[in-house]
Design a protein around this motif. Structure first.
Motif, PDB file in Angstrom:
ATOM      1  N   TYR A  32       1.247 -13.086 -50.732  1.00 25.15           N
ATOM      2  CA  TYR A  32       0.597 -11.949 -50.084  1.00 25.15           C
ATOM      3  C   TYR A  32       0.642 -10.753 -51.036  1.00 25.15           C
ATOM      4  N   GLU A  33       0.274  -9.583 -50.563  1.00 27.10           N
ATOM      5  CA  GLU A  33       0.225  -8.394 -51.418  1.00 27.10           C
ATOM      6  C   GLU A  33       1.608  -8.018 -51.975  1.00 27.10           C
ATOM      7  N   ASN A  34       2.626  -8.028 -51.131  1.00 31.99           N
ATOM      8  CA  ASN A  34       3.972  -7.640 -51.573  1.00 31.99           C
ATOM      9  C   ASN A  34       5.056  -8.599 -51.100  1.00 31.99           C
ATOM     10  N   SER A  35       4.658  -9.783 -50.660  1.00 32.57           N
ATOM     11  CA  SER A  35       5.620 -10.754 -50.149  1.00 32.57           C
ATOM     12  C   SER A  35       5.089 -12.164 -50.363  1.00 32.57           C
ATOM     13  N   VAL A  36       5.960 -13.135 -50.092  1.00 30.77           N
ATOM     14  CA  VAL A  36       5.577 -14.543 -50.247  1.00 30.77           C
ATOM     15  C   VAL A  36       6.041 -15.335 -49.027  1.00 30.77           C
ATOM     16  N   LEU A  37       5.269 -16.374 -48.693  1.00 32.65           N
ATOM     17  CA  LEU A  37       5.667 -17.326 -47.670  1.00 32.65           C
ATOM     18  C   LEU A  37       6.361 -18.456 -48.400  1.00 32.65           C
ATOM     19  N   MET A  38       7.589 -18.774 -47.968  1.00 31.90           N
ATOM     20  CA  MET A  38       8.371 -19.803 -48.635  1.00 31.90           C
ATOM     21  C   MET A  38       8.786 -20.896 -47.674  1.00 31.90           C
ATOM     22  N   GLN A  39       8.784 -22.132 -48.160  1.00 27.39           N
ATOM     23  CA  GLN A  39       9.358 -23.284 -47.466  1.00 27.39           C
ATOM     24  C   GLN A  39      10.832 -23.303 -47.873  1.00 27.39           C
ATOM     25  N   ILE A  40      11.748 -23.179 -46.920  1.00 25.60           N
ATOM     26  CA  ILE A  40      13.176 -23.184 -47.234  1.00 25.60           C
ATOM     27  C   ILE A  40      13.584 -24.609 -47.584  1.00 25.60           C
ATOM     28  N   ILE A  41      14.105 -24.794 -48.802  1.00 30.79           N
ATOM     29  CA  ILE A  41      14.489 -26.140 -49.240  1.00 30.79           C
ATOM     30  C   ILE A  41      15.997 -26.302 -49.403  1.00 30.79           C
ATOM     31  N   GLU A  42      16.716 -25.186 -49.481  1.00 33.14           N
ATOM     32  CA  GLU A  42      18.176 -25.259 -49.590  1.00 33.14           C
ATOM     33  C   GLU A  42      18.769 -23.993 -48.985  1.00 33.14           C
ATOM     34  N   SER A  43      19.741 -24.177 -48.087  1.00 35.40           N
ATOM     35  CA  SER A  43      20.376 -23.024 -47.453  1.00 35.40           C
ATOM     36  C   SER A  43      21.824 -23.348 -47.125  1.00 35.40           C
ATOM     37  N   ASP A  44      22.572 -22.310 -46.829  1.00 35.90           N
ATOM     38  CA  ASP A  44      23.976 -22.465 -46.466  1.00 35.90           C
ATOM     39  C   ASP A  44      24.077 -23.079 -45.066  1.00 35.90           C
ATOM     40  N   GLU A  45      25.108 -23.837 -44.840  1.00 36.29           N
ATOM     41  CA  GLU A  45      25.337 -24.494 -43.542  1.00 36.29           C
ATOM     42  C   GLU A  45      25.385 -23.469 -42.402  1.00 36.29           C
ATOM     43  N   ILE A  46      25.892 -22.276 -42.687  1.00 33.56           N
ATOM     44  CA  ILE A  46      26.007 -21.238 -41.658  1.00 33.56           C
ATOM     45  C   ILE A  46      24.635 -20.812 -41.118  1.00 33.56           C
ATOM     46  N   ASP A  47      23.577 -21.007 -41.915  1.00 26.24           N
ATOM     47  CA  ASP A  47      22.225 -20.623 -41.514  1.00 26.24           C
ATOM     48  C   ASP A  47      21.398 -21.775 -40.955  1.00 26.24           C
ATOM     49  N   LYS A  48      22.015 -22.918 -40.715  1.00 27.04           N
ATOM     50  CA  LYS A  48      21.282 -24.108 -40.269  1.00 27.04           C
ATOM     51  C   LYS A  48      20.439 -23.832 -39.023  1.00 27.04           C
ATOM     52  N   SER A  49      21.011 -23.192 -38.021  1.00 28.59           N
ATOM     53  CA  SER A  49      20.250 -22.924 -36.798  1.00 28.59           C
ATOM     54  C   SER A  49      19.124 -21.922 -37.042  1.00 28.59           C
ATOM     55  N   ASN A  50      19.341 -20.958 -37.938  1.00 21.29           N
ATOM     56  CA  ASN A  50      18.290 -19.998 -38.276  1.00 21.29           C
ATOM     57  C   ASN A  50      17.109 -20.704 -38.946  1.00 21.29           C
ATOM     58  N   VAL A  51      17.404 -21.625 -39.863  1.00 19.17           N
ATOM     59  CA  VAL A  51      16.357 -22.361 -40.571  1.00 19.17           C
ATOM     60  C   VAL A  51      15.542 -23.186 -39.578  1.00 19.17           C
ATOM     61  N   ILE A  52      16.214 -23.834 -38.632  1.00 15.51           N
ATOM     62  CA  ILE A  52      15.511 -24.617 -37.612  1.00 15.51           C
ATOM     63  C   ILE A  52      14.616 -23.711 -36.770  1.00 15.51           C
ATOM     64  N   GLU A  53      15.133 -22.565 -36.366  1.00 14.99           N
ATOM     65  CA  GLU A  53      14.361 -21.617 -35.561  1.00 14.99           C
ATOM     66  C   GLU A  53      13.139 -21.109 -36.319  1.00 14.99           C
ATOM     67  N   LEU A  54      13.261 -20.971 -37.630  1.00 12.97           N
ATOM     68  CA  LEU A  54      12.164 -20.493 -38.475  1.00 12.97           C
ATOM     69  C   LEU A  54      11.202 -21.617 -38.892  1.00 12.97           C
ATOM     70  N   ASN A  55      11.464 -22.850 -38.427  1.00 12.09           N
ATOM     71  CA  ASN A  55      10.655 -24.010 -38.821  1.00 12.09           C
ATOM     72  C   ASN A  55      10.606 -24.186 -40.334  1.00 12.09           C
ATOM     73  N   ASN A  56      11.728 -23.879 -40.985  1.00 14.72           N
ATOM     74  CA  ASN A  56      11.882 -24.027 -42.442  1.00 14.72           C
ATOM     75  C   ASN A  56      10.947 -23.132 -43.254  1.00 14.72           C
ATOM     76  N   LYS A  57      10.381 -22.090 -42.643  1.00 12.57           N
ATOM     77  CA  LYS A  57       9.481 -21.188 -43.370  1.00 12.57           C
ATOM     78  C   LYS A  57       9.912 -19.755 -43.141  1.00 12.57           C
ATOM     79  N   ILE A  58       9.708 -18.926 -44.176  1.00 18.03           N
ATOM     80  CA  ILE A  58      10.109 -17.533 -44.073  1.00 18.03           C
ATOM     81  C   ILE A  58       9.242 -16.691 -44.998  1.00 18.03           C
TER      82      ILE A  58
END
Length: 75
Positions: A32-58
């Protein structure tokens, strides 16, 4: 990081305080103009539920990402 340095398919390290507690690694899917859409491919275990809620995209500001450092090659 400057948005002009980012390309679709790049793997970047990012951090989004509002959505993730730790840094994560993602692959750029859209720019985008000042940001990017990313597919989360690696994250900390503590964020597992956040990644699921975000459908692996941010969506991440280009100022909150950095290149993933390549692994050191064994000699």
């Amino acid at each position: 990081m400057n948005i002009s340095e980012i390309h679709v398919g790049d793997q970047l390290r990012g951090h989004v305080k509002e959505d993730m507690e730790q840094d994560f690694i993602g692959e750029v899917e859209k720019i985008y103009e000042n940001s990017v859409l990313m597919q989360i491919i690696e994250s900390d275990e503590i964020d597992k539920s956040n990644v699921i809620e975000l459908n692996n995209k941010i969506v991440v500001s280009c100022h909150s990402v950095s290149p993933v450092k390549p692994l050191k090659k064994a000699n």
